[in-house]
Design an enzyme around this catalytic site. Structure first.
Site, mmCIF file in Angstrom:
data_model
loop_
_atom_site.group_PDB
_atom_site.id
_atom_site.type_symbol
_atom_site.label_atom_id
_atom_site.label_comp_id
_atom_site.label_asym_id
_atom_site.label_seq_id
_atom_site.Cartn_x
_atom_site.Cartn_y
_atom_site.Cartn_z
ATOM 1 N N ASN A 1 0.802 -1.227 0.000
ATOM 2 C CA ASN A 1 0.000 0.000 0.000
ATOM 3 C C ASN A 1 0.839 1.283 0.000
ATOM 4 O O ASN A 1 0.509 2.250 -0.668
ATOM 5 C CB ASN A 1 -0.991 -0.012 1.164
ATOM 6 N N CYS B 1 -2.921 1.381 6.560
ATOM 7 C CA CYS B 1 -3.139 0.611 7.791
ATOM 8 C C CYS B 1 -3.820 1.447 8.863
ATOM 9 O O CYS B 1 -4.716 0.965 9.562
ATOM 10 C CB CYS B 1 -1.812 0.079 8.317
ATOM 11 N N GLU C 1 3.929 -4.583 12.455
ATOM 12 C CA GLU C 1 2.893 -3.557 12.317
ATOM 13 C C GLU C 1 1.807 -4.181 11.453
ATOM 14 O O GLU C 1 1.979 -4.334 10.240
ATOM 15 C CB GLU C 1 3.467 -2.291 11.688
#
Length: 470
Positions: free
Chosen positions: A149, A279, A245
Protein backbone atom coordinates in the site's frame (compact mmCIF):
# COMPACT_ATOMS: atom_id res chain seq x y z
CA UNK A 1 -2.55 13.71 -18.14
CA UNK A 2 1.07 13.10 -17.14
CA UNK A 3 3.79 13.17 -19.74
CA UNK A 4 4.74 9.52 -20.28
CA UNK A 5 8.45 9.95 -20.81
CA UNK A 6 11.07 7.23 -20.75
CA UNK A 7 11.77 6.09 -17.19
CA UNK A 8 15.44 5.19 -16.85
CA UNK A 9 14.99 3.99 -13.26
CA UNK A 10 12.30 1.52 -14.33
CA UNK A 11 14.54 0.28 -17.12
CA UNK A 12 17.36 -0.28 -14.63
CA UNK A 13 15.39 -2.76 -12.53
CA UNK A 14 13.22 -4.62 -15.03
CA UNK A 15 14.16 -7.69 -17.03
CA UNK A 16 12.90 -9.28 -20.23
CA UNK A 17 9.61 -11.17 -20.40
CA UNK A 18 11.54 -14.43 -20.63
CA UNK A 19 13.43 -13.69 -17.42
CA UNK A 20 10.75 -12.25 -15.17
CA UNK A 21 7.14 -11.98 -14.07
CA UNK A 22 4.75 -9.42 -15.52
CA UNK A 23 3.69 -6.58 -13.22
CA UNK A 24 0.44 -4.85 -14.19
CA UNK A 25 -0.33 -1.16 -14.17
CA UNK A 26 -2.87 -0.84 -11.33
CA UNK A 27 -5.13 1.43 -13.36
CA UNK A 28 -5.19 -0.38 -16.70
CA UNK A 29 -4.09 -3.94 -16.00
CA UNK A 30 -1.54 -3.66 -18.81
CA UNK A 31 2.01 -4.87 -18.17
CA UNK A 32 4.30 -2.06 -17.04
CA UNK A 33 7.42 -4.21 -16.71
CA UNK A 34 8.85 -7.56 -15.72
CA UNK A 35 10.33 -8.15 -12.28
CA UNK A 36 13.12 -10.64 -11.58
CA UNK A 37 11.87 -13.86 -10.00
CA UNK A 38 14.37 -14.59 -7.26
CA UNK A 39 14.74 -18.07 -5.83
CA UNK A 40 15.53 -19.60 -2.46
CA UNK A 41 19.12 -19.88 -3.68
CA UNK A 42 19.15 -16.12 -4.33
CA UNK A 43 17.82 -15.56 -0.80
CA UNK A 44 20.54 -17.76 0.68
CA UNK A 45 23.19 -15.81 -1.22
CA UNK A 46 21.73 -12.48 -0.07
CA UNK A 47 21.71 -13.50 3.61
CA UNK A 48 25.27 -14.85 3.34
CA UNK A 49 26.44 -11.61 1.72
CA UNK A 50 24.69 -9.58 4.41
CA UNK A 51 26.50 -11.52 7.14
CA UNK A 52 29.83 -11.01 5.42
CA UNK A 53 29.29 -7.27 4.98
CA UNK A 54 27.85 -6.51 8.42
CA UNK A 55 31.00 -6.26 10.60
CA UNK A 56 32.67 -3.69 8.32
CA UNK A 57 29.42 -1.73 8.00
CA UNK A 58 29.04 -1.61 11.78
CA UNK A 59 32.67 -0.58 12.17
CA UNK A 60 32.05 2.61 10.18
CA UNK A 61 30.35 4.15 13.21
CA UNK A 62 27.21 6.24 13.55
CA UNK A 63 28.61 9.44 12.05
CA UNK A 64 29.75 7.84 8.80
CA UNK A 65 26.59 5.77 8.40
CA UNK A 66 24.49 8.87 9.00
CA UNK A 67 26.46 10.69 6.32
CA UNK A 68 25.67 7.86 3.92
CA UNK A 69 21.96 7.99 4.77
CA UNK A 70 21.95 11.67 3.84
CA UNK A 71 23.55 10.79 0.49
CA UNK A 72 20.84 8.19 -0.02
CA UNK A 73 18.21 10.87 0.61
CA UNK A 74 19.93 13.12 -1.94
CA UNK A 75 19.81 10.25 -4.45
CA UNK A 76 16.11 9.66 -3.85
CA UNK A 77 15.37 13.35 -4.31
CA UNK A 78 17.42 13.46 -7.52
CA UNK A 79 15.28 10.67 -9.00
CA UNK A 80 12.02 11.60 -7.29
CA UNK A 81 9.84 11.90 -10.39
CA UNK A 82 10.95 8.59 -11.91
CA UNK A 83 10.32 6.81 -8.60
CA UNK A 84 6.95 8.53 -8.12
CA UNK A 85 5.78 7.45 -11.57
CA UNK A 86 6.72 3.83 -10.87
CA UNK A 87 4.74 3.92 -7.61
CA UNK A 88 1.71 5.52 -9.27
CA UNK A 89 1.64 2.95 -12.04
CA UNK A 90 2.29 -0.10 -9.90
CA UNK A 91 0.39 0.75 -6.71
CA UNK A 92 -2.20 3.11 -8.18
CA UNK A 93 -1.99 6.19 -5.94
CA UNK A 94 -2.11 9.57 -7.72
CA UNK A 95 1.05 11.54 -8.34
CA UNK A 96 -0.21 14.64 -6.55
CA UNK A 97 -1.63 15.47 -3.14
CA UNK A 98 -0.88 12.80 -0.55
CA UNK A 99 0.11 10.47 -3.37
CA UNK A 100 3.30 9.09 -4.85
CA UNK A 101 5.29 12.32 -4.88
CA UNK A 102 4.39 12.71 -1.22
CA UNK A 103 5.51 9.11 -0.63
CA UNK A 104 8.89 9.70 -2.28
CA UNK A 105 9.34 12.88 -0.25
CA UNK A 106 8.56 10.84 2.86
CA UNK A 107 11.32 8.41 1.94
CA UNK A 108 13.86 11.22 1.97
CA UNK A 109 12.49 12.68 5.22
CA UNK A 110 12.65 9.34 7.06
CA UNK A 111 16.18 8.67 5.77
CA UNK A 112 17.35 12.03 7.11
CA UNK A 113 15.50 11.54 10.39
CA UNK A 114 17.15 8.17 10.94
CA UNK A 115 20.49 9.79 10.21
CA UNK A 116 20.00 12.71 12.61
CA UNK A 117 18.26 11.08 15.58
CA UNK A 118 20.71 10.98 18.49
CA UNK A 119 21.09 7.75 20.46
CA UNK A 120 23.57 8.07 23.30
CA UNK A 121 24.32 5.45 25.98
CA UNK A 122 21.82 5.71 28.85
CA UNK A 123 22.96 6.02 32.45
CA UNK A 124 21.19 3.35 34.49
CA UNK A 125 22.93 3.59 37.87
CA UNK A 126 25.83 5.44 39.45
CA UNK A 127 26.98 5.27 43.09
CA UNK A 128 30.11 4.56 45.11
CA UNK A 129 32.38 4.48 42.08
CA UNK A 130 30.20 2.09 40.10
CA UNK A 131 28.44 3.10 36.90
CA UNK A 132 26.06 1.09 34.71
CA UNK A 133 25.17 2.20 31.19
CA UNK A 134 22.84 0.89 28.51
CA UNK A 135 24.46 0.75 25.08
CA UNK A 136 22.84 -0.21 21.78
CA UNK A 137 24.71 -2.60 19.51
CA UNK A 138 23.79 -3.79 16.00
CA UNK A 139 21.49 -6.80 15.85
CA UNK A 140 23.21 -8.19 12.76
CA UNK A 141 21.12 -9.00 9.68
CA UNK A 142 17.61 -7.57 9.41
CA UNK A 143 14.94 -9.18 7.26
CA UNK A 144 12.49 -6.51 6.08
CA UNK A 145 9.13 -7.57 4.60
CA UNK A 146 7.06 -4.64 3.35
CA UNK A 147 3.48 -4.31 2.04
CA UNK A 148 1.96 -3.04 -1.19
CA UNK A 149 0.00 0.00 0.00
CA UNK A 150 2.89 2.40 0.71
CA UNK A 151 5.63 0.22 -0.80
CA UNK A 152 8.57 2.62 -0.86
CA UNK A 153 7.91 4.60 2.30
CA UNK A 154 7.24 1.59 4.53
CA UNK A 155 10.34 -0.11 3.12
CA UNK A 156 12.32 2.97 4.18
CA UNK A 157 10.77 2.80 7.66
CA UNK A 158 12.44 -0.61 7.94
CA UNK A 159 15.66 -0.04 6.01
CA UNK A 160 16.77 3.40 7.25
CA UNK A 161 16.94 2.72 11.03
CA UNK A 162 18.41 -0.72 10.43
CA UNK A 163 21.28 0.66 8.37
CA UNK A 164 21.82 3.57 10.75
CA UNK A 165 22.32 1.16 13.66
CA UNK A 166 24.97 -0.86 11.82
CA UNK A 167 22.84 -3.73 10.56
CA UNK A 168 22.71 -5.08 7.05
CA UNK A 169 19.34 -5.65 5.39
CA UNK A 170 17.68 -8.20 3.13
CA UNK A 171 14.43 -6.61 1.95
CA UNK A 172 11.50 -8.50 0.46
CA UNK A 173 8.73 -6.35 -1.07
CA UNK A 174 5.15 -7.43 -1.64
CA UNK A 175 4.73 -9.53 -4.76
CA UNK A 176 2.15 -6.93 -5.89
CA UNK A 177 4.48 -3.91 -5.80
CA UNK A 178 8.07 -5.17 -6.15
CA UNK A 179 9.17 -2.63 -8.76
CA UNK A 180 8.60 0.35 -6.45
CA UNK A 181 10.83 -1.16 -3.76
CA UNK A 182 13.49 -2.52 -6.12
CA UNK A 183 13.69 0.93 -7.73
CA UNK A 184 14.18 2.50 -4.31
CA UNK A 185 16.82 -0.06 -3.36
CA UNK A 186 18.60 0.53 -6.67
CA UNK A 187 19.07 4.17 -5.61
CA UNK A 188 20.14 3.35 -2.05
CA UNK A 189 22.63 0.66 -3.07
CA UNK A 190 24.67 3.20 -4.99
CA UNK A 191 26.02 4.41 -1.65
CA UNK A 192 26.78 1.21 0.26
CA UNK A 193 29.17 -1.72 -0.18
CA UNK A 194 27.99 -4.99 -1.70
CA UNK A 195 25.88 -7.06 0.68
CA UNK A 196 24.80 -4.21 2.95
CA UNK A 197 21.37 -3.91 1.32
CA UNK A 198 19.78 -6.45 -1.01
CA UNK A 199 16.30 -6.62 -2.46
CA UNK A 200 14.76 -10.03 -3.07
CA UNK A 201 11.55 -10.23 -5.09
CA UNK A 202 9.29 -13.26 -5.15
CA UNK A 203 6.12 -14.81 -3.89
CA UNK A 204 5.05 -15.80 -0.39
CA UNK A 205 7.41 -18.78 -0.43
CA UNK A 206 10.34 -16.36 -0.47
CA UNK A 207 8.80 -14.30 2.33
CA UNK A 208 8.21 -17.38 4.47
CA UNK A 209 11.78 -18.56 3.88
CA UNK A 210 13.14 -15.15 4.91
CA UNK A 211 11.02 -15.13 8.07
CA UNK A 212 12.24 -18.57 9.11
CA UNK A 213 15.87 -18.16 8.02
CA UNK A 214 18.39 -19.00 10.72
CA UNK A 215 20.64 -16.23 9.46
CA UNK A 216 18.12 -13.48 10.21
CA UNK A 217 18.62 -11.76 13.57
CA UNK A 218 15.73 -9.29 13.40
CA UNK A 219 12.55 -9.38 11.34
CA UNK A 220 10.41 -6.35 10.52
CA UNK A 221 7.01 -6.96 8.95
CA UNK A 222 4.15 -4.71 7.96
CA UNK A 223 1.04 -6.43 6.67
CA UNK A 224 -1.98 -8.45 7.67
CA UNK A 225 -2.62 -9.86 11.14
CA UNK A 226 -3.03 -13.31 9.61
CA UNK A 227 0.44 -13.25 8.04
CA UNK A 228 1.85 -11.70 11.22
CA UNK A 229 0.76 -14.77 13.18
CA UNK A 230 2.61 -17.01 10.72
CA UNK A 231 5.75 -14.91 11.13
CA UNK A 232 5.56 -15.26 14.90
CA UNK A 233 5.45 -19.04 14.44
CA UNK A 234 8.41 -18.94 12.06
CA UNK A 235 10.47 -16.85 14.46
CA UNK A 236 10.39 -19.71 16.98
CA UNK A 237 12.96 -21.46 14.79
CA UNK A 238 15.55 -18.70 14.77
CA UNK A 239 14.43 -16.59 17.77
CA UNK A 240 14.64 -13.51 15.57
CA UNK A 241 13.57 -10.31 17.28
CA UNK A 242 10.31 -9.00 15.81
CA UNK A 243 8.67 -5.71 14.95
CA UNK A 244 5.16 -6.32 13.63
CA UNK A 245 2.89 -3.56 12.32
CA UNK A 246 -0.31 -5.39 11.44
CA UNK A 247 -3.84 -4.55 10.38
CA UNK A 248 -6.03 -1.86 11.88
CA UNK A 249 -9.73 -1.06 12.04
CA UNK A 250 -9.25 2.47 13.28
CA UNK A 251 -12.28 4.11 14.95
CA UNK A 252 -13.06 7.79 15.06
CA UNK A 253 -15.45 9.37 17.56
CA UNK A 254 -17.14 12.70 16.80
CA UNK A 255 -18.26 14.32 20.07
CA UNK A 256 -21.55 16.14 20.70
CA UNK A 257 -21.68 19.69 19.37
CA UNK A 258 -18.62 19.34 17.12
CA UNK A 259 -18.29 22.01 14.41
CA UNK A 260 -18.86 19.85 11.33
CA UNK A 261 -17.54 22.47 8.92
CA UNK A 262 -14.28 22.60 10.87
CA UNK A 263 -13.60 18.86 10.81
CA UNK A 264 -15.31 17.34 7.73
CA UNK A 265 -12.43 17.77 5.30
CA UNK A 266 -9.86 16.45 7.78
CA UNK A 267 -12.02 13.43 8.55
CA UNK A 268 -12.46 12.80 4.82
CA UNK A 269 -8.70 12.98 4.30
CA UNK A 270 -8.08 10.61 7.21
CA UNK A 271 -10.39 8.07 5.58
CA UNK A 272 -9.60 8.31 1.88
CA UNK A 273 -5.82 8.87 1.80
CA UNK A 274 -4.38 6.35 -0.67
CA UNK A 275 -7.96 5.39 -1.61
CA UNK A 276 -8.43 4.06 1.92
CA UNK A 277 -5.56 1.61 1.54
CA UNK A 278 -3.63 2.67 4.63
CA UNK A 279 -3.14 0.61 7.79
CA UNK A 280 -3.90 3.53 10.08
CA UNK A 281 -6.59 5.28 8.05
CA UNK A 282 -9.93 6.00 9.68
CA UNK A 283 -12.16 3.00 8.99
CA UNK A 284 -15.29 3.36 11.16
CA UNK A 285 -16.74 6.65 12.36
CA UNK A 286 -18.99 6.99 15.43
CA UNK A 287 -20.94 10.26 15.28
CA UNK A 288 -23.19 11.77 17.95
CA UNK A 289 -26.87 12.28 17.18
CA UNK A 290 -26.51 16.05 17.43
CA UNK A 291 -24.25 16.28 14.35
CA UNK A 292 -24.86 12.95 12.60
CA UNK A 293 -27.02 14.07 9.68
CA UNK A 294 -24.96 17.19 9.02
CA UNK A 295 -21.66 15.29 8.98
CA UNK A 296 -23.01 12.47 6.82
CA UNK A 297 -24.18 15.05 4.28
CA UNK A 298 -20.83 16.88 4.36
CA UNK A 299 -18.82 13.68 3.87
CA UNK A 300 -21.12 12.62 1.04
CA UNK A 301 -20.57 15.96 -0.71
CA UNK A 302 -16.80 15.59 -0.41
CA UNK A 303 -16.92 12.03 -1.73
CA UNK A 304 -19.05 13.08 -4.70
CA UNK A 305 -16.55 15.80 -5.58
CA UNK A 306 -13.41 13.65 -5.28
CA UNK A 307 -11.79 12.97 -8.68
CA UNK A 308 -11.28 9.25 -9.25
CA UNK A 309 -8.80 8.32 -11.96
CA UNK A 310 -5.49 6.73 -12.97
CA UNK A 311 -2.49 7.53 -10.80
CA UNK A 312 -0.57 9.12 -13.67
CA UNK A 313 -3.40 11.56 -14.35
CA UNK A 314 -2.39 14.82 -12.68
CA UNK A 315 -6.05 15.60 -11.91
CA UNK A 316 -6.72 12.38 -9.97
CA UNK A 317 -7.32 12.59 -6.23
CA UNK A 318 -8.12 8.90 -5.70
CA UNK A 319 -6.81 5.95 -7.66
CA UNK A 320 -7.77 2.32 -8.17
CA UNK A 321 -7.55 -0.43 -5.61
CA UNK A 322 -4.17 -2.03 -6.07
CA UNK A 323 -5.20 -5.67 -6.35
CA UNK A 324 -8.13 -7.72 -7.61
CA UNK A 325 -8.35 -9.33 -4.19
CA UNK A 326 -8.79 -5.99 -2.43
CA UNK A 327 -11.36 -4.86 -5.00
CA UNK A 328 -13.33 -8.04 -4.28
CA UNK A 329 -13.16 -7.53 -0.50
CA UNK A 330 -14.41 -3.94 -0.74
CA UNK A 331 -17.22 -4.93 -3.09
CA UNK A 332 -18.34 -7.77 -0.82
CA UNK A 333 -18.37 -5.61 2.30
CA UNK A 334 -20.46 -2.91 0.62
CA UNK A 335 -22.95 -5.46 -0.73
CA UNK A 336 -23.26 -6.95 2.77
CA UNK A 337 -23.90 -3.46 4.16
CA UNK A 338 -26.65 -2.91 1.60
CA UNK A 339 -28.23 -6.24 2.50
CA UNK A 340 -28.30 -5.19 6.17
CA UNK A 341 -30.14 -1.98 5.37
CA UNK A 342 -27.17 0.38 5.24
CA UNK A 343 -27.92 3.59 3.35
CA UNK A 344 -25.55 4.37 0.50
CA UNK A 345 -25.13 8.14 0.70
CA UNK A 346 -22.86 8.17 -2.34
CA UNK A 347 -20.87 5.61 -4.30
CA UNK A 348 -21.56 2.00 -3.45
CA UNK A 349 -20.45 0.64 -6.80
CA UNK A 350 -17.48 0.07 -9.05
CA UNK A 351 -16.39 2.43 -11.82
CA UNK A 352 -15.53 -0.08 -14.58
CA UNK A 353 -15.34 2.63 -17.23
CA UNK A 354 -12.10 3.81 -15.56
CA UNK A 355 -10.44 0.40 -15.25
CA UNK A 356 -10.75 -3.03 -13.65
CA UNK A 357 -10.18 -2.10 -9.97
CA UNK A 358 -11.79 1.31 -9.56
CA UNK A 359 -14.41 1.71 -6.83
CA UNK A 360 -16.29 4.94 -6.25
CA UNK A 361 -15.65 6.71 -2.92
CA UNK A 362 -18.48 5.52 -0.72
CA UNK A 363 -20.22 6.76 2.42
CA UNK A 364 -22.54 4.29 4.18
CA UNK A 365 -24.96 5.64 6.82
CA UNK A 366 -27.56 3.98 9.06
CA UNK A 367 -25.30 1.02 9.76
CA UNK A 368 -24.26 -0.46 13.08
CA UNK A 369 -21.74 -2.70 14.81
CA UNK A 370 -22.15 -6.31 13.72
CA UNK A 371 -22.11 -5.44 10.03
CA UNK A 372 -19.01 -6.77 8.29
CA UNK A 373 -18.17 -3.29 7.01
CA UNK A 374 -17.91 -2.06 10.60
CA UNK A 375 -16.33 -5.11 12.21
CA UNK A 376 -13.79 -5.94 9.49
CA UNK A 377 -11.02 -3.84 7.98
CA UNK A 378 -12.22 -2.77 4.53
CA UNK A 379 -8.89 -1.26 3.35
CA UNK A 380 -10.58 0.69 0.61
CA UNK A 381 -12.56 3.86 -0.27
CA UNK A 382 -15.58 3.14 1.93
CA UNK A 383 -16.59 4.67 5.28
CA UNK A 384 -19.34 3.34 7.55
CA UNK A 385 -20.81 6.14 9.71
CA UNK A 386 -22.40 4.83 12.92
CA UNK A 387 -24.80 6.87 15.03
CA UNK A 388 -24.51 7.02 18.85
CA UNK A 389 -26.20 8.96 21.63
CA UNK A 390 -23.98 8.24 24.66
CA UNK A 391 -20.24 8.95 24.69
CA UNK A 392 -19.54 6.08 27.09
CA UNK A 393 -21.19 3.72 24.61
CA UNK A 394 -19.08 5.13 21.76
CA UNK A 395 -15.86 4.54 23.69
CA UNK A 396 -16.89 0.96 24.47
CA UNK A 397 -17.71 0.29 20.81
CA UNK A 398 -14.47 1.86 19.63
CA UNK A 399 -12.55 -0.43 22.00
CA UNK A 400 -14.46 -3.59 21.03
CA UNK A 401 -12.19 -4.47 18.08
CA UNK A 402 -9.32 -6.94 18.37
CA UNK A 403 -7.27 -4.53 16.23
CA UNK A 404 -5.89 -1.36 17.78
CA UNK A 405 -3.43 0.52 15.60
CA UNK A 406 -4.84 4.05 15.57
CA UNK A 407 -7.92 6.01 16.63
CA UNK A 408 -9.13 9.60 16.68
CA UNK A 409 -11.49 11.83 18.66
CA UNK A 410 -13.05 14.94 17.14
CA UNK A 411 -14.53 17.92 18.94
CA UNK A 412 -13.67 19.91 22.07
CA UNK A 413 -9.93 19.51 22.51
CA UNK A 414 -9.93 19.23 26.30
CA UNK A 415 -12.73 16.66 26.41
CA UNK A 416 -11.16 14.69 23.54
CA UNK A 417 -7.78 14.69 25.27
CA UNK A 418 -9.31 13.14 28.40
CA UNK A 419 -11.17 10.50 26.41
CA UNK A 420 -8.00 9.66 24.46
CA UNK A 421 -6.51 8.07 27.57
CA UNK A 422 -9.37 5.56 27.62
CA UNK A 423 -9.09 4.46 23.99
CA UNK A 424 -7.27 1.16 23.51
CA UNK A 425 -4.93 1.95 20.63
CA UNK A 426 -1.27 2.39 19.81
CA UNK A 427 -1.91 5.99 18.77
CA UNK A 428 -4.85 8.30 19.48
CA UNK A 429 -5.12 11.52 17.48
CA UNK A 430 -7.21 14.53 18.54
CA UNK A 431 -8.87 16.48 15.72
CA UNK A 432 -6.65 14.77 13.18
CA UNK A 433 -6.11 11.22 11.97
CA UNK A 434 -3.17 9.33 10.53
CA UNK A 435 -0.61 12.11 10.86
CA UNK A 436 2.82 10.54 11.34
CA UNK A 437 6.04 12.16 12.49
CA UNK A 438 9.45 10.51 11.99
CA UNK A 439 10.41 11.51 15.53
CA UNK A 440 7.23 10.18 17.20
CA UNK A 441 7.01 6.42 17.88
CA UNK A 442 4.35 4.45 16.03
CA UNK A 443 3.05 0.93 16.59
CA UNK A 444 0.00 -1.14 17.40
CA UNK A 445 -1.41 -3.03 20.37
CA UNK A 446 -3.76 -6.02 20.63
CA UNK A 447 -3.73 -7.86 17.29
CA UNK A 448 -2.31 -4.88 15.43
CA UNK A 449 1.18 -6.03 16.34
CA UNK A 450 3.96 -5.01 18.67
CA UNK A 451 7.18 -3.07 18.66
CA UNK A 452 7.75 0.60 17.86
CA UNK A 453 9.08 2.39 14.81
CA UNK A 454 10.40 5.95 14.29
CA UNK A 455 12.62 8.19 16.39
CA UNK A 456 14.96 6.87 19.06
CA UNK A 457 12.48 4.10 19.93
CA UNK A 458 12.72 2.88 16.33
CA UNK A 459 16.51 2.86 16.46
CA UNK A 460 16.46 0.86 19.69
CA UNK A 461 14.09 -1.63 18.08
CA UNK A 462 16.78 -2.63 15.57
CA UNK A 463 19.54 -2.84 18.17
CA UNK A 464 20.60 -5.24 20.89
CA UNK A 465 20.64 -3.58 24.32
CA UNK A 466 23.93 -4.10 26.10
CA UNK A 467 24.56 -3.17 29.75
CA UNK A 468 28.11 -2.17 30.59
CA UNK A 469 28.99 -1.84 34.26
CA UNK A 470 32.34 -0.43 35.36
Amino acid sequence: MANHTKNSLLEAITVSSEQGRAIPDAATGETMGYVPQHTIADLEAAVAAAHEAQPAWAALGHAKRSEILHKMADEVEAHAEDLAQIISQEQGKPLGGMGSRFEVGGCAVWLRSAAETPLEPELLFEADGTRSEMHFAPVGVVGAISPWNWPAMIAIWQIAPSLRMGNTVVAKPSEYTPLSVLALIELLRRHVPEGVLTGISGDREIGAALAAHEGIDKLMFTGSTRTGREIVKSSANNLARLTLELGGNDPGIVLPGTDVKAVAEQIFGGVFINTGQTCASLKRLYVHDSVYDELVEALGTLAEAAKLGPGLDEDSQLGPLTTAQQFRIVSELVEDAKARGGRIVTGGEAAPDLGPHFYKPTIVADIDDGARLVDEEQFGPVLPVIRYSDVEDAVARANASDQALGASIWGDKDEARKLAERIESGTVWVNQHGTLNPMVPFGGVKQSGYGLEFGSHGLKAVANPKVITF
